[in-house]
Scaffold this active site. Structure first.
Site, short mmCIF file in Angstrom:
data_model
loop_
_atom_site.label_atom_id
_atom_site.label_comp_id
_atom_site.label_asym_id
_atom_site.label_seq_id
_atom_site.Cartn_x
_atom_site.Cartn_y
_atom_site.Cartn_z
N LYS A 96 0.81 -1.23 0.00
CA LYS A 96 0.00 0.00 0.00
C LYS A 96 0.83 1.27 0.00
O LYS A 96 0.43 2.29 -0.54
CB LYS A 96 -0.95 0.01 1.19
CG LYS A 96 -2.14 -0.94 1.01
CD LYS A 96 -3.22 -0.66 2.02
CE LYS A 96 -4.47 -1.45 1.71
NZ LYS A 96 -4.32 -2.90 2.02
N GLU A 118 -9.86 7.29 3.71
CA GLU A 118 -10.77 6.37 4.40
C GLU A 118 -9.97 5.11 4.72
O GLU A 118 -8.97 4.83 4.07
CB GLU A 118 -11.94 6.01 3.48
CG GLU A 118 -11.67 4.88 2.47
CD GLU A 118 -10.64 5.20 1.40
OE1 GLU A 118 -10.46 6.40 1.09
OE2 GLU A 118 -9.99 4.27 0.89
N SER A 384 1.56 -9.84 -1.13
CA SER A 384 1.24 -8.41 -0.94
C SER A 384 1.59 -7.86 0.43
O SER A 384 1.82 -6.66 0.57
CB SER A 384 -0.25 -8.19 -1.22
OG SER A 384 -1.06 -9.02 -0.41
C1 LIG Z 1 -5.15 -3.88 1.56
C2 LIG Z 1 -4.46 -5.14 1.25
C3 LIG Z 1 -4.85 -5.94 0.16
C4 LIG Z 1 -6.05 -5.65 -0.69
O1 LIG Z 1 -5.99 -4.46 -1.41
P1 LIG Z 1 -5.76 -4.46 -3.01
O2 LIG Z 1 -6.05 -3.06 -3.38
O3 LIG Z 1 -6.70 -5.45 -3.60
O4 LIG Z 1 -4.35 -4.85 -3.23
C5 LIG Z 1 -4.11 -7.08 -0.12
N1 LIG Z 1 -3.06 -7.44 0.64
C6 LIG Z 1 -2.66 -6.70 1.71
C7 LIG Z 1 -1.49 -7.17 2.50
C8 LIG Z 1 -3.35 -5.53 2.05
O5 LIG Z 1 -2.95 -4.82 3.12
#
Ligand SMILES: *Cc1c(COP(=O)(O)O)cnc(C)c1O
Length: 399
Positions: A96, A118, A384
């Protein structure tokens, strides 16, 4: 030659659409703010001094490039070649921050003094509060009252970083109510405030802007995979999808390479037909959500259905408009994983590789056995985020 000309980009068109999805469905009061951004964002992003600031911060502050790691024991288990893109090693623990760094620099270039955002579980709120501290900008984060109760550690982080956390007390007191409040705040403070959206959602140009900031993920994968295997292109790229920003970043530079299968994994919650799910493409229909035409979970008369997933980051009733187009056109393969499957995948990765993944990322890992990838093929999984924030959930499965 002709083929190059006809190569589809799957990128946004000049009017803000991906096929029939996208656009800017906004109240008239918001028009000047969105229009100011639309008129300026490409010029700012392409400016060499912007690029330098962005890339310097990604390197020295976020810790990029993040490694592309060949997961040997996981590869052995699935009899294929699996690489993990380590977004879990980014500062603040997930992808993020790639977006919030880009947007805070954008806000500075637009002369804004205050940031509004938000947040659902608080991850985007923390990433936003982080860059506001870094750049000394005022930060206001709207968060559903219920989420404030459920996510105390992230609320504390945001406050420690100097942000003001304002409760959204209407409706279900969760993410969509916080989004409404943040939009209202932006309407009332159009001149000096920038709204940092946390995913590839919202009115044009947000989905395109956020995808560009996250595209660093696939830009790095290309050269890193080449260094590992001699080829830039894997056979599969896998990513979980909440709103879709980490997936958009992991897919970005592969969109026109049709030999690369792009696999998006949604959260099925307790099961697609359980009534407690967030599997948007399986359950949803086209409609307008948060300023763009996309696919969303809705009732017969168009009311948004409350989503459910064990992972807060995937607990969203829609997907970004580019993903709606990838789904609709068949370019993207959309699968889903249940809460149970994600938990199992999290423990599997931890035991095989010594990496505790975020619950969101575990959804992508959960479909590895379903791909049918062979021993000569290559799979890149976008990891992610890291699992520290999910330990309270994982602890329920440890005896
Ligand atoms: C917020 C988040 C997501 C989901 O958000 P996307 O916009 O779909 O990437 C996925 N993985 C993690 C670790 C997150 O913090």
């Amino acid at each position: 030659m002709e083929e190059t000309l006809e190569r589809k980009t799957y990128q946004v068109d000049p009017s803000g659409y991906y096929g029939s999805f996208g656009g800017a469905f906004i109240p008239e009061m918001l028009y000047p703010n969105v229009e100011e951004l639309r008129e300026n964002y490409l010029q700012i992003i392409n400016d060499p001094s912007f690029q330098k600031s962005y890339n310097d911060l990604l390197r020295d502050y976020v810790g990029r490039p993040t490694p592309l790691y060949r997961a040997n024991r996981l590869s052995e288990k699935y009899n294929t070649n699996i690489f993990l893109k380590r977004e879990d090693l980014c500062h603040t623990g997930a992808h993020k921050v790639n977006n919030t760094i880009g947007q805070i620099l954008m806000a500075q270039r637009l002369g804004k003094k205050r940031i509004v955002a938000e947040t659902g579980a608080g991850q985007h709120g923390v990433a936003t509060a982080t860059v506001c501290a870094l750049m000394n900008l005022e930060c206001i984060v709207y968060m559903g009252e219920l989420d404030i109760e459920r996510q105390a550690p992230n609320v504390a982080r945001m406050k420690m970083l100097g942000a003001e956390v304002r409760p959204a007390t209407c409706g279900s007191r969760t993410l969509k109510d916080a989004t409404n409040e943040a939009m209202r705040h932006w309407i009332n403070n159009p001149v000096d405030t920038h709204y940092i959206i946390g995913s590839v959602v919202g009115p044009h140009p947000y989905p395109d802007m956020v995808a560009r900031f996250q595209s660093i993920i696939s830009e790095e994968i290309k050269w890193q995979l080449k260094a590992h295997t001699g080829k830039e292109n894997p056979d599969y790229v896998l990513a979980c999808v909440g709103g879709g920003s980490n997936a958009a970043g992991a897919f970005y530079h592969y969109l026109s390479d049709e030999d690369v299968k792009l696999v998006a994994v949604e959260a099925a919650g307790q099961g697609i037909s359980s009534g407690h799910s967030a599997a948007t493409t399986a359950l949803g229909k086209p409609g307008v959500l948060h300023g763009s035409r996309t696919i969303l979970m809705q009732t017969e008369d168009g009311q948004v259905v409350e989503p459910f997933s064990i992972s807060a980051g995937l607990d969203y009733p829609g997907i970004g408009p580019q993903h709606a187009y990838l789904f609709d056109s068949g370019r993207g393969i959309f699968l889903s994983a249940t809460d149970e499957e994600a938990i199992q995948a999290a423990f599997e990765l931890t035991r095989l590789e010594g990496i505790i993944p975020a619950l969101e990322s575990s959804h992508a890992l959960a479909v590895l056995g379903r791909l049918g990838a062979t021993e000569n093929e290559t799979v890149v999984v976008n990891l992610s985020g890291r699992g520290d924030k999910d330990m309270a959930t994982y602890m329920r499965y440890i005896d």
